[in-house]
Design a protein around this motif. Structure first.
Motif, PDB file in Angstrom:
ATOM      1  N   GLY A  36       4.736   3.618  -1.306  1.00 35.93           N
ATOM      2  CA  GLY A  36       4.305   2.288  -1.312  1.00 35.93           C
ATOM      3  C   GLY A  36       3.515   2.608   0.416  1.00 35.93           C
ATOM      4  N   ALA A  37       3.891   1.557   1.229  1.00 36.04           N
ATOM      5  CA  ALA A  37       3.181   1.649   2.541  1.00 36.04           C
ATOM      6  C   ALA A  37       3.517   3.029   3.155  1.00 36.04           C
ATOM      7  CB  ALA A  37       3.709   0.517   3.526  1.00 36.04           C
ATOM      8  N   ILE A  38       4.744   3.158   3.496  1.00 43.37           N
ATOM      9  CA  ILE A  38       5.211   4.376   4.203  1.00 43.37           C
ATOM     10  C   ILE A  38       5.106   5.495   3.357  1.00 43.37           C
ATOM     11  CG2 ILE A  38       7.120   5.560   5.479  1.00 43.37           C
ATOM     12  CD1 ILE A  38       8.268   3.072   6.538  1.00 43.37           C
ATOM     13  N   GLY A  39       5.329   5.719   2.103  1.00 45.41           N
ATOM     14  CA  GLY A  39       5.561   6.815   1.573  1.00 45.41           C
ATOM     15  C   GLY A  39       4.249   7.579   1.332  1.00 45.41           C
ATOM     16  N   ARG A  40       3.117   6.707   1.025  1.00 45.65           N
ATOM     17  CA  ARG A  40       1.821   6.956   0.881  1.00 45.65           C
ATOM     18  C   ARG A  40       1.165   7.704   2.072  1.00 45.65           C
ATOM     19  NH1 ARG A  40      -3.003   6.618  -2.269  1.00 45.65           N
ATOM     20  NH2 ARG A  40      -4.906   6.479  -0.813  1.00 45.65           N
ATOM     21  N   THR A  69      -2.138  -3.421   2.863  1.00 43.28           N
ATOM     22  CA  THR A  69      -0.661  -2.727   3.668  1.00 43.28           C
ATOM     23  C   THR A  69      -0.185  -1.455   3.302  1.00 43.28           C
ATOM     24  OG1 THR A  69       0.526  -3.493   1.595  1.00 43.28           O
ATOM     25  CG2 THR A  69       0.187  -5.327   3.633  1.00 43.28           C
ATOM     26  N   GLN A  70      -1.032  -0.969   2.200  1.00 45.51           N
ATOM     27  CA  GLN A  70      -0.548   0.366   1.907  1.00 45.51           C
ATOM     28  C   GLN A  70      -1.671   1.458   1.994  1.00 45.51           C
ATOM     29  OE1 GLN A  70       1.804   0.333  -2.027  1.00 45.51           O
ATOM     30  NE2 GLN A  70       3.294  -1.309  -0.830  1.00 45.51           N
ATOM     31  N   LEU A 184      -0.253  -1.720   7.495  1.00 45.41           N
ATOM     32  CA  LEU A 184      -0.677  -0.517   7.525  1.00 45.41           C
ATOM     33  C   LEU A 184      -0.436   0.314   8.759  1.00 45.41           C
ATOM     34  CD1 LEU A 184      -1.534   1.977   5.696  1.00 45.41           C
ATOM     35  CD2 LEU A 184      -3.938   1.197   6.231  1.00 45.41           C
ATOM     36  N   TYR A 185      -0.727  -0.338   9.981  1.00 45.53           N
ATOM     37  CA  TYR A 185      -0.521   0.693  11.205  1.00 45.53           C
ATOM     38  C   TYR A 185       0.947   0.950  11.315  1.00 45.53           C
ATOM     39  CZ  TYR A 185       0.106  -4.201  13.291  1.00 45.53           C
ATOM     40  OH  TYR A 185       0.139  -5.522  13.761  1.00 45.53           O
TER      41      TYR A 185
END
Length: 224
Positions: A36-40, A69-70, A184-185
């Motif tokens: 998701g957001a962090i993992g990608r 967001t991702q 996303l940041y």
């Protein structure tokens, strides 16, 4: 492939050669659980870094809100997140071996010795940790809500004990999953801290076990 492209491929690590030990990367497989957001962002940074074998595990598909967001693209909508992320990795380096597993994490999965846990809930983290703590050499967990992030890393017995203490009961967690509010940041910063810890570990240096950053308040807390 034209020789000019070959030269570019061979030279793409030049500017990080004094920082990132490529000989260690060549021998490692890395698992990213949850893209998701962090993992990608973790997966894409690892690809740029030079990881040669990567495992992506996530059952979810890309939604329109994930474009904001991702960091997914409009053409990714409706596709499995692991498939879309694998394609983005191939665009960075087609020689990276990617195993895309479009399903929930299961204890029977054979995962890599380096694990980046990027899932939404404490209960899911705890379930994965019960299995992975005995076989992971490097474990890193990224958490995010709004503009607040936390990165927890375990590379030895002390770190494993401290990490286990962070897995509080689900009813003690803040209401809502990590994915209900975010930017996303914030995810990119969390991913950068996680990958930076991984590189420190590759170099044989100490890694902070617990890093929290509140972007709204401008507060950084670092624990060993």
């Amino acid at each position: 492939m034209p020789s000019g492209n070959l030269g570019a491929q061979e030279d793409r690590f030049t500017r990080q050669s004094e920082l990132v030990p490529r000989d260690r990367l060549a021998d490692l497989s890395v698992a990213v659980i949850g893209v998701g957001a962090i993992g990608r962002q973790v997966a894409l940074q690892l690809a740029a870094l030079g990881v040669t074998r990567m495992q992506l595990i996530d059952h979810d598909t890309v939604e329109h809100t994930n474009r904001t967001t991702q960091g997914y693209l409009i053409g990714d909508v409706g596709e499995a997140k692991v498939t879309a992320t694998a394609r983005a990795i191939a665009a960075i380096d087609p020689e990276i071996s990617v195993e895309a597993i479009a399903e929930c994490y299961r204890p029977k999965l054979v995962t890599a010795p380096v694990v980046f846990c990027c899932v939404d809930s404490i209960a899911t983290r705890a379930a994965i940790w019960r299995r992975e703590q005995v076989r992971s050499e490097f474990w890193c967990d990224g958490r995010m809500r709004g503009e607040v992030l936390r990165v927890l890393t375990a590379t030895d017995e002390r770190g494993r004990k401290q990490y286990g203490q962070s897995l509080f009961a689900a009813h003690e967690a803040q209401r809502g999953s990590c994915g209900t509010a975010g930017t996303l940041y914030t995810a990119s910063i969390a991913a950068g801290l996680m990958v930076a810890g991984f590189v420190r570990w590759l170099r044989g240096q100490g890694v902070e076990g617990d890093v929290s950053l509140n972007l709204l308040a401008g507060e950084l807390v670092v624990g060993v």
